[in-house]
Design a protein around this motif. Sequence first.
Motif, PDB file in Angstrom:
ATOM      1  N   ALA A 128     -34.807  -1.737 -32.525  1.00  0.00           N
ATOM      2  CA  ALA A 128     -35.064  -1.273 -33.902  1.00  0.00           C
ATOM      3  C   ALA A 128     -36.547  -0.957 -33.957  1.00  0.00           C
ATOM      4  N   VAL A 129     -36.931  -0.156 -34.932  1.00  0.00           N
ATOM      5  CA  VAL A 129     -38.368   0.057 -35.110  1.00  0.00           C
ATOM      6  C   VAL A 129     -38.973  -1.092 -35.911  1.00  0.00           C
ATOM      7  N   GLY A 130     -38.223  -1.600 -36.910  1.00  0.00           N
ATOM      8  CA  GLY A 130     -38.697  -2.731 -37.726  1.00  0.00           C
ATOM      9  C   GLY A 130     -38.573  -4.027 -36.942  1.00  0.00           C
ATOM     10  N   SER A 180     -30.228   4.830 -38.900  1.00  0.00           N
ATOM     11  CA  SER A 180     -30.412   5.385 -37.547  1.00  0.00           C
ATOM     12  C   SER A 180     -29.081   5.650 -36.857  1.00  0.00           C
ATOM     13  N   ARG A 224     -36.311  -1.520 -45.912  1.00  0.00           N
ATOM     14  CA  ARG A 224     -35.797  -2.880 -45.825  1.00  0.00           C
ATOM     15  C   ARG A 224     -35.427  -3.342 -47.238  1.00  0.00           C
ATOM     16  N   LEU A 270     -35.796   7.293 -33.873  1.00  0.00           N
ATOM     17  CA  LEU A 270     -34.900   7.238 -35.031  1.00  0.00           C
ATOM     18  C   LEU A 270     -35.495   7.903 -36.270  1.00  0.00           C
ATOM     19  N   MET A 318     -32.216   4.486 -28.728  1.00  0.00           N
ATOM     20  CA  MET A 318     -32.808   3.191 -29.105  1.00  0.00           C
ATOM     21  C   MET A 318     -32.456   2.126 -28.072  1.00  0.00           C
ATOM     22  N   LEU A 353     -32.069  -6.478 -35.369  1.00  0.00           N
ATOM     23  CA  LEU A 353     -32.714  -6.914 -36.605  1.00  0.00           C
ATOM     24  C   LEU A 353     -31.940  -8.022 -37.328  1.00  0.00           C
ATOM     25  N   HIS A 366     -26.707  -0.071 -44.117  1.00  0.00           N
ATOM     26  CA  HIS A 366     -27.812  -0.018 -43.155  1.00  0.00           C
ATOM     27  C   HIS A 366     -27.462   0.877 -41.956  1.00  0.00           C
TER      28      HIS A 366
HETATM   29  C1  DGY Z   1     -34.851  -0.059 -37.689  1.00  0.00           C
HETATM   30  O1  DGY Z   1     -34.879   0.451 -36.573  1.00  0.00           O
HETATM   31  O2  DGY Z   1     -35.726  -0.827 -38.088  1.00  0.00           O
HETATM   32  C2  DGY Z   1     -33.712   0.325 -38.581  1.00  0.00           C
HETATM   33  O3  DGY Z   1     -33.680  -0.392 -39.743  1.00  0.00           O
HETATM   34  C3  DGY Z   1     -32.390   0.251 -37.851  1.00  0.00           C
HETATM   35  O4  DGY Z   1     -32.332   1.325 -37.028  1.00  0.00           O
END
Ligand code: DGY
Length: 330
Positions: free
Chosen positions: A75-77, A289, A238, A100, A298, A53, A286
């Motif tokens: 990352a998920v985002g 996770s 975020r 996560l 991940m 990210l 941050h």
């Molecule tokens: C995500 O995965 O988007 C988190 O912010 C970091 O793990």
Amino acid sequence: MPYSKVFITRRLPTQLHRLEEVANVEVWPERQAPPYEVLLEKAKEIDGLLCLLTDQIDQQLIEVSKSLKVISQMAVGFDNIDILTATARRIPVGNTPGVLTDATADLTWALLMAAARRVVEADRFVRSHLWQTWEPDLLLGPDIAGATLGIVGFGRIGQAVARRAKGFNMRIIYTSKHKCKPELEQSLGVEFANFVSLLQTSDFVTIHTPLSAETYHLFGEAEFALMKQSAILINTARGAIVDPDALYQALRTGEIAGAAIDVTEPEPIPTDSPLLTVDNLIIIPHIGSASRPTREKMANMAIDNLIAGLRGERLPNCVNPEVYDVVDDK
Ligand code: DGY
């Protein structure tokens, strides 16, 4: 395929053997992210990119990369990636949802409890040699049981937070683009609320929505004015969803009682940020996770996405599946 070239923008917490069997892999060795110019040069020659990210994957970068077949984000985002451009170039973008969820919900819960019960302030108090005796009114905070929790964004992580809140006997309200099914509401013990009434009635407000043009600075002066003076804001989503100047003013003037944030705008928070001067704010770097098993999962998911993309197969977790529709329509 054996000649596929892959660039990974940081060392990962897992083994790379599977990937090395199918591609020439280069890993950026530094602790800091590769500078944008380096990424741009790499992009010109690679077939696959595994990024984080902290990497800016913008239009220019995607357009210079003539052979790029897949972008896989650990990352998920994915607000750091220009999805429109990737889709226009038919490059699938992968992410790592699901694995996560619990780690992030746990950290949200840790922040909520730490902010309510002033754990970080209390630790500073002891270390400053201010603890003289047991006092009836020392470091008082609100109750969690019986309080109202407002959840903004009700995807996987928002729902996992609701499950934790249920165990603490909270009243739980949520706001989201879509109201969820009555059975889910009932099993989680949650009620839908519009954003304004959620802000007005919650004792704790926790953010679990992705960052987008719609949610950028969703929390500003006007929203803090609507919140209870006793309210506590939690953000593990975020940083840019909250206007940092407005947050500072709200905390400084007592418009809200406190906040606990895992994410900031920008990241890392500048060392001269006024937010670092307020006592009723907890800031951590941050780490939502950051459990060992979660980060390993991940990394493995990101590798799975990358390998599938290099092979021309559908990514197991793809954020722009339209790339396949375009191909299927042909
Ligand atoms: C995500 O995965 O988007 C988190 O912010 C970091 O793990």
